[in-house]
Write an enzyme that holds these catalytic residues in place. Sequence first.
Site, mmCIF file in Angstrom:
data_model
loop_
_atom_site.group_PDB
_atom_site.id
_atom_site.type_symbol
_atom_site.label_atom_id
_atom_site.label_comp_id
_atom_site.label_asym_id
_atom_site.label_seq_id
_atom_site.Cartn_x
_atom_site.Cartn_y
_atom_site.Cartn_z
ATOM 1 N N ASP A 1 10.300 -7.771 -0.032
ATOM 2 C CA ASP A 1 11.372 -7.558 0.948
ATOM 3 C C ASP A 1 11.102 -6.321 1.801
ATOM 4 O O ASP A 1 11.684 -6.163 2.873
ATOM 5 C CB ASP A 1 12.717 -7.321 0.233
ATOM 6 C CG ASP A 1 13.143 -8.525 -0.582
ATOM 7 O OD1 ASP A 1 12.732 -9.645 -0.226
ATOM 8 O OD2 ASP A 1 13.871 -8.325 -1.577
ATOM 9 N N LYS B 1 2.457 11.863 0.103
ATOM 10 C CA LYS B 1 1.733 10.930 -0.760
ATOM 11 C C LYS B 1 0.566 11.655 -1.414
ATOM 12 O O LYS B 1 -0.075 12.452 -0.730
ATOM 13 C CB LYS B 1 1.179 9.769 0.071
ATOM 14 C CG LYS B 1 2.220 8.888 0.705
ATOM 15 C CD LYS B 1 1.592 7.884 1.679
ATOM 16 C CE LYS B 1 1.119 8.544 2.954
ATOM 17 N NZ LYS B 1 0.574 7.624 3.951
ATOM 18 N N ASP C 1 -4.738 2.829 3.888
ATOM 19 C CA ASP C 1 -6.202 2.814 4.000
ATOM 20 C C ASP C 1 -6.872 3.755 3.002
ATOM 21 O O ASP C 1 -8.091 3.746 2.902
ATOM 22 C CB ASP C 1 -6.635 3.207 5.416
ATOM 23 C CG ASP C 1 -6.350 4.658 5.721
ATOM 24 O OD1 ASP C 1 -5.175 5.079 5.578
ATOM 25 O OD2 ASP C 1 -7.293 5.396 6.070
#
Lengths: 313, 313
Positions: free
Chosen positions: B32, B237, B262
């Site tokens: 979702d 991150k 990536d």
Amino acid sequence: MQAVKNMVSSASGPQYLTGNKPGLDAFIDQFDVFLFDCDGVLWSGDHLFPRIPETIRMLREKKKQLVFVTNNSTKSRSDYKKKFDSMGIEAYEDEVFGSSYSAAIYISRIMKLQAPKNKVFVLGESGVEQELDSEKVPHCGGTDPQLRREMMPEDFKNVANGSLLDDDVAVVLTGLDYHPSYLKYALAMAYVRRGAKFLATNVDSTLPSAGSLFPGAGSTSAPLITATGQEPLALGKPSQAMMDAIEGKFQFDRKKACMIGDRLNTDIEFGIKGGLGGTLCVLTGVSKKEEFLAAGAEVVPSAYVDQLGDLLG
Amino acid sequence: MQAVKNMVSSASGPQYLTGNKPGLDAFIDQFDVFLFDCDGVLWSGDHLFPRIPETIRMLREKKKQLVFVTNNSTKSRSDYKKKFDSMGIEAYEDEVFGSSYSAAIYISRIMKLQAPKNKVFVLGESGVEQELDSEKVPHCGGTDPQLRREMMPEDFKNVANGSLLDDDVAVVLTGLDYHPSYLKYALAMAYVRRGAKFLATNVDSTLPSAGSLFPGAGSTSAPLITATGQEPLALGKPSQAMMDAIEGKFQFDRKKACMIGDRLNTDIEFGIKGGLGGTLCVLTGVSKKEEFLAAGAEVVPSAYVDQLGDLLG
């Protein structure tokens, strides 16, 4: 850190020499050569410690060879001579051995790069440039004011496509840099990625000044280490490349030499790993006696004094 | 690095979806929510990859929730919105979640510092400042042109004695800084030594640009890490503090969410450690397929495509 022990003293621990006149005389008599760290030993920034000129004079009267070994890369040997003069300490340019000079000697006499691909890109101050000049090593970067400017969008393209790079650069040499810039880091990174050898005058993380700690050469070089994932070959204390260069210049028996310093993990380790006959720690700088008196201490000097002037007895 | 395996795919290895229309449809239907890294996925610098606006439109037509998750700290969410507009990609400011925003939220909503000792000293660009402003967190440093000047001898004394320091600073926050200066590093070091909490928007060592690599936020923060001996708490991150903040804002079922990126060691690891239902690696950025197809690879995505536009089939 690899455990290093000073064999001279490991049985009984380091000898405390302050106020111990017979012990002092016996200690000094063992050695023909004294290697001195400067900052934290002779002075702290602009503050001269007590009785330093007299202590140096006493050692000269005893015909000791003196060598001033410093990791400060921002000053050349002639800059250091001026500092000694201003402090009223008798010293000679030839007795000074700095990490910039050590790096210049390594590049000129060990690496022996062939022209035209023999240029050094410098991240550092004029002390590095002067010592490279003294060994006739061509260089760029350094104090060039053009490189202190802002990184512009086109600089990314021109670094990436190589048009901002000098094809003759074979070495990147980092020292303490008071003028870091993103452009300089980007250029240095590009040179290392293209295969330039990565050297550092020294990698001290901190610089003692004004009674506090500031970023040292290891800190201003850190962006390049992180960005490239490579560690530089460091040519200051405790690197034995510096000891080899000092021995090559002064020609002495290591067993008759003593290293005097305030930092266990640079000065004292430098002397121990170099196989010198002794090491003397002074308590006017970074390391505290608790560090080497503790059980299991990894770096232990032969002897220690509260301050260098205590050598006068 | 801790070994992390994506349970979805560990039995058979990652699924290659380029040109596999039934596989693509089944993959997209599982989720979702799609979290996107931006640079290296949607574009590289100013270069838009093929069919990106169409791919985003296709996902919106399928009523997917989209979140753009970026470690680039130099841009605020509104800066990012402008970039999406200029690229012709439909996106909304509320869908952008950058590392500067993540850091601002951490400071304002988790640390909850009490005035007056609630100021943040910034090593970074205006993106950090704008996000701190959006959370009403007071700050100094950052883009202040006064701090880009040369370090003067009296600055050492005034940093050491505290007269150059702001007593209200409780946090040092580092991001990518295109304007490093010795003075800024010295001030940041002094704050951390006085007990300020050390945070980083992200610690990516490199920044891809112009088809090459440049120093990233982890590199321009490195002098402070080396000088203080402390590692910052990183809020980009792959820090799960960022995932928690994203979930807190968007309220979704992690098993119905997929991270697209990536970089294995930031994006894909971020999704796997966060327990998302899937991860998709695109090959238009840093990581190569050989890295996750190799035997013993530590970070393995659920699936991969040559480029994001391949999701269109």
